[in-house]
Write a protein that holds these residues in place. Structure first.
Motif, mmCIF file in Angstrom:
data_model
loop_
_atom_site.group_PDB
_atom_site.id
_atom_site.type_symbol
_atom_site.label_atom_id
_atom_site.label_comp_id
_atom_site.label_asym_id
_atom_site.label_seq_id
_atom_site.Cartn_x
_atom_site.Cartn_y
_atom_site.Cartn_z
ATOM 1 N N ARG A 1 48.198 -1.452 60.013
ATOM 2 C CA ARG A 1 47.587 -1.496 58.681
ATOM 3 C C ARG A 1 46.165 -2.021 58.811
ATOM 4 O O ARG A 1 45.926 -3.012 59.497
ATOM 5 N N VAL A 2 45.257 -1.332 58.141
ATOM 6 C CA VAL A 2 43.841 -1.649 58.313
ATOM 7 C C VAL A 2 43.134 -1.735 56.965
ATOM 8 O O VAL A 2 43.600 -1.187 55.958
ATOM 9 N N PHE A 3 42.004 -2.450 56.955
ATOM 10 C CA PHE A 3 41.090 -2.451 55.822
ATOM 11 C C PHE A 3 40.029 -1.380 56.080
ATOM 12 O O PHE A 3 39.420 -1.341 57.149
ATOM 13 N N VAL A 4 39.826 -0.532 55.087
ATOM 14 C CA VAL A 4 38.799 0.507 55.166
ATOM 15 C C VAL A 4 37.694 0.174 54.175
ATOM 16 O O VAL A 4 37.943 0.050 52.972
ATOM 17 N N SER A 5 36.467 0.017 54.662
ATOM 18 C CA SER A 5 35.328 -0.227 53.779
ATOM 19 C C SER A 5 35.009 1.041 53.014
ATOM 20 O O SER A 5 34.823 2.110 53.605
ATOM 21 N N LYS A 6 34.923 0.945 51.674
ATOM 22 C CA LYS A 6 34.613 2.112 50.844
ATOM 23 C C LYS A 6 33.154 2.128 50.404
ATOM 24 O O LYS A 6 32.752 2.974 49.599
ATOM 25 N N THR A 7 32.354 1.202 50.912
ATOM 26 C CA THR A 7 30.950 1.123 50.499
ATOM 27 C C THR A 7 29.979 1.448 51.619
ATOM 28 O O THR A 7 28.799 1.670 51.361
ATOM 29 N N ILE A 8 30.459 1.501 52.851
ATOM 30 C CA ILE A 8 29.562 1.567 53.998
ATOM 31 C C ILE A 8 28.741 2.854 54.039
ATOM 32 O O ILE A 8 27.610 2.870 54.500
ATOM 33 N N TYR A 9 29.302 3.974 53.556
ATOM 34 C CA TYR A 9 28.575 5.242 53.545
ATOM 35 C C TYR A 9 28.221 5.693 52.126
ATOM 36 O O TYR A 9 27.935 6.863 51.889
ATOM 37 N N GLY A 10 28.247 4.773 51.182
ATOM 38 C CA GLY A 10 28.060 5.121 49.787
ATOM 39 C C GLY A 10 29.365 4.967 49.041
ATOM 40 O O GLY A 10 30.425 4.733 49.639
ATOM 41 N N ILE A 11 29.317 5.095 47.721
ATOM 42 C CA ILE A 11 30.501 4.855 46.894
ATOM 43 C C ILE A 11 30.884 6.129 46.151
ATOM 44 O O ILE A 11 30.064 6.726 45.448
ATOM 45 N N GLU A 12 32.141 6.544 46.311
ATOM 46 C CA GLU A 12 32.636 7.710 45.585
ATOM 47 C C GLU A 12 32.796 7.372 44.098
ATOM 48 O O GLU A 12 33.374 6.333 43.756
ATOM 49 N N ILE A 13 32.325 8.260 43.248
ATOM 50 C CA ILE A 13 32.494 8.047 41.818
ATOM 51 C C ILE A 13 33.970 8.159 41.447
ATOM 52 O O ILE A 13 34.477 7.394 40.628
ATOM 53 N N TYR A 14 34.658 9.099 42.060
ATOM 54 C CA TYR A 14 36.110 9.251 41.905
ATOM 55 C C TYR A 14 36.636 9.857 43.201
ATOM 56 O O TYR A 14 35.847 10.381 44.003
ATOM 57 N N PRO A 15 37.963 9.778 43.466
ATOM 58 C CA PRO A 15 38.500 10.263 44.738
ATOM 59 C C PRO A 15 38.074 11.688 45.045
ATOM 60 O O PRO A 15 38.248 12.585 44.226
ATOM 61 N N SER A 16 37.488 11.889 46.228
ATOM 62 C CA SER A 16 36.990 13.167 46.746
ATOM 63 C C SER A 16 35.804 13.697 45.948
ATOM 64 O O SER A 16 35.365 14.831 46.149
ATOM 65 N N GLY A 17 35.249 12.882 45.051
ATOM 66 C CA GLY A 17 34.105 13.293 44.257
ATOM 67 C C GLY A 17 32.787 12.955 44.920
ATOM 68 O O GLY A 17 32.743 12.491 46.068
ATOM 69 N N PRO A 18 31.674 13.186 44.220
ATOM 70 C CA PRO A 18 30.352 12.889 44.783
ATOM 71 C C PRO A 18 30.153 11.401 45.001
ATOM 72 O O PRO A 18 30.810 10.566 44.365
ATOM 73 N N LYS A 19 29.214 11.063 45.918
ATOM 74 C CA LYS A 19 28.944 9.667 46.237
ATOM 75 C C LYS A 19 27.589 9.239 45.683
ATOM 76 O O LYS A 19 26.670 10.039 45.557
ATOM 77 N N ILE A 20 27.506 7.971 45.370
ATOM 78 C CA ILE A 20 26.242 7.371 44.973
ATOM 79 C C ILE A 20 25.887 6.285 46.000
ATOM 80 O O ILE A 20 26.734 5.846 46.771
ATOM 81 N N LEU A 21 24.644 5.882 46.011
ATOM 82 C CA LEU A 21 24.161 4.839 46.924
ATOM 83 C C LEU A 21 24.420 5.197 48.388
ATOM 84 O O LEU A 21 24.674 4.331 49.223
ATOM 85 N N SER A 22 24.364 6.509 48.694
ATOM 86 C CA SER A 22 24.640 6.953 50.061
ATOM 87 C C SER A 22 23.372 7.232 50.863
ATOM 88 O O SER A 22 23.453 7.515 52.061
ATOM 89 N N LYS A 23 22.213 7.151 50.222
ATOM 90 C CA LYS A 23 20.965 7.427 50.922
ATOM 91 C C LYS A 23 20.738 6.392 52.028
ATOM 92 O O LYS A 23 20.932 5.189 51.828
ATOM 93 N N ASN A 24 20.354 6.892 53.188
ATOM 94 C CA ASN A 24 20.097 6.031 54.358
ATOM 95 C C ASN A 24 21.345 5.271 54.810
ATOM 96 O O ASN A 24 21.249 4.179 55.366
ATOM 97 N N ARG A 25 22.527 5.851 54.542
ATOM 98 C CA ARG A 25 23.787 5.254 55.019
ATOM 99 C C ARG A 25 24.596 6.303 55.777
ATOM 100 O O ARG A 25 25.727 6.634 55.403
ATOM 101 N N PRO A 26 24.032 6.863 56.846
ATOM 102 C CA PRO A 26 24.739 7.910 57.582
ATOM 103 C C PRO A 26 25.854 7.336 58.458
ATOM 104 O O PRO A 26 25.857 6.149 58.783
ATOM 105 N N VAL A 27 26.767 8.204 58.832
ATOM 106 C CA VAL A 27 27.786 7.824 59.809
ATOM 107 C C VAL A 27 27.114 7.685 61.169
ATOM 108 O O VAL A 27 26.273 8.504 61.553
ATOM 109 N N ASN A 28 27.457 6.645 61.890
ATOM 110 C CA ASN A 28 26.912 6.424 63.229
ATOM 111 C C ASN A 28 27.882 6.916 64.290
ATOM 112 O O ASN A 28 29.104 6.934 64.077
#
Length: 335
Positions: A80-107
């Motif tokens: 069981r793990v904790f998954v950060s939901k803010t690190i690449y931006g925040i989904e407005i709703y499940p599988s929906g568009p993200k906000i605050l994702s600029k300059n937060r790419p996957v490394n």
């Protein structure tokens, strides 16, 4: 001075007397506790708690249970793990568009969660309900099941291996990477070593089994092409003997590649087989703003080899902390 003291005394007595009267009134008129009143109170508290949990899971962090062995060695089945939901931006709703994702790419090498491209929806009502129950119970209850009773994987957990503008190809289960602007491919082991990446990805299949796996695929190609199996070369039958007791190929990618190669060689006019084999031989190009996710258990993972690169818009979180079982608790931010 006496008048001031007298004024303070009168008003203090009046205030205390008023408070005493209010308290006596409240005690005398306290509503009676009823069964339905208690139920309503508990229901209100439960609804609030579930709503709060849903908000936390959607916008801050989510608890996730590892369902398959695709990340074994790094994350085992049942972890069981904790998954950060803010690190690449925040989904407005499940599988929906993200906000605050600029300059937060996957490394590169991030352990990511993303929506399974091969997931078959059971309808919007069930999808929403199953997610509410799953998140509202802190991942303890999952009603989203396959026909055989196994958990349907709506979310995948893999490692980000291929980045934008890179080519990835696979030979006998081994990965080769060609970075953007380079001509030559580099094997995965030396590539990871040169970048000082973790050694989580690993192989579990003995290299000697690949001749049998590829022979199995070639013979399957004979069968699908409608050819007489007795005409197959003896060396293929001999190599196949090493895996003939297996119920399923240990490396389906290598099996499929051998199958389409055989079908293409026997019938070059078969455009479907020719295209499929060319795709396996060429490998996978990772477009800009996508990543190629692969499991750390390279020989037992349904990953980007089969469904291709994943848009960064579909990546909804990153595994940051393993909290169960207790003897394996650790921070996952450094993979």
């Amino acid at each position: 001075m006496e008048q001031l003291l007298s004024f303070i005394e009168r008003n203090t007595i009046r205030f205390l007397t008023h408070r005493k009267a209010l308290k006596a009134y409240e005690i005398a008129n306290k509503p009676k506790r009823t069964f339905m009143g208690e139920v309503k109170g508990w229901a209100d508290a439960l609804v609030f708690a579930v709503f709060a949990v849903l908000l936390i899971n959607q916008y801050i962090f989510q608890l996730f249970v590892i369902p398959t062995p695709s990340m074994d060695g790094t994350l085992n089945v049942g972890d069981r793990v904790f998954v950060s939901k803010t690190i690449y931006g925040i989904e407005i709703y499940p599988s929906g568009p993200k906000i605050l994702s600029k300059n937060r790419p996957v490394n590169r090498d991030d352990i990511i969660t993303f929506y399974n491209p091969e997931y078959t929806s059971k309808g919007p009502f069930f999808d929403v309900l199953s997610q509410i129950i799953y998140m509202g119970t802190f991942s303890l209850v999952n009603i989203d099941r396959n026909e055989d009773g196994s958990i349907a994987e709506r979310l995948y957990v893999k490692r980000a291996i291929g980045m934008g503008s890179e080519h990835i190809r696979f030979n006998d289960g081994n990965i080769e990477i060609k970075k953007a602007g380079f001509v030559d491919y580099q094997d995965d082991e030396s590539f990871r070593s040169s970048l000082n990446l973790v050694d989580g990805p690993h192989r579990s299949i003995d290299a000697s089994l690949y001749s049998g796996i590829k022979a199995w695929g070639s013979l399957f190609g004979y069968q699908e092409a409608g050819l007489d199996m007795n005409s197959a070369p003896l060396y293929l039958k001999s190599q196949y003997a090493s895996v003939q007791n297996d119920n399923y190929p240990d490396d389906m990618y290598a099996f499929e590649k051998a199958k389409y190669r055989t079908k293409h060689l026997f019938d070059p006019s078969d455009s479907s087989a020719r295209s499929a084999y060319a795709s396996y031989r060429r490998g996978i190009y990772v477009p800009h703003d996508t990543v190629l996710p692969l499991g750390d258990n390279r020989d037992n993972s349904r990953d980007g080899r089969y469904f291709g690169p994943v848009s960064q818009k579909k990546i909804n979180g990153s595994v940051r902390f393993l909290f169960w079982p207790l003897n394996r608790i650790r921070y996952m931010g450094n993979k």
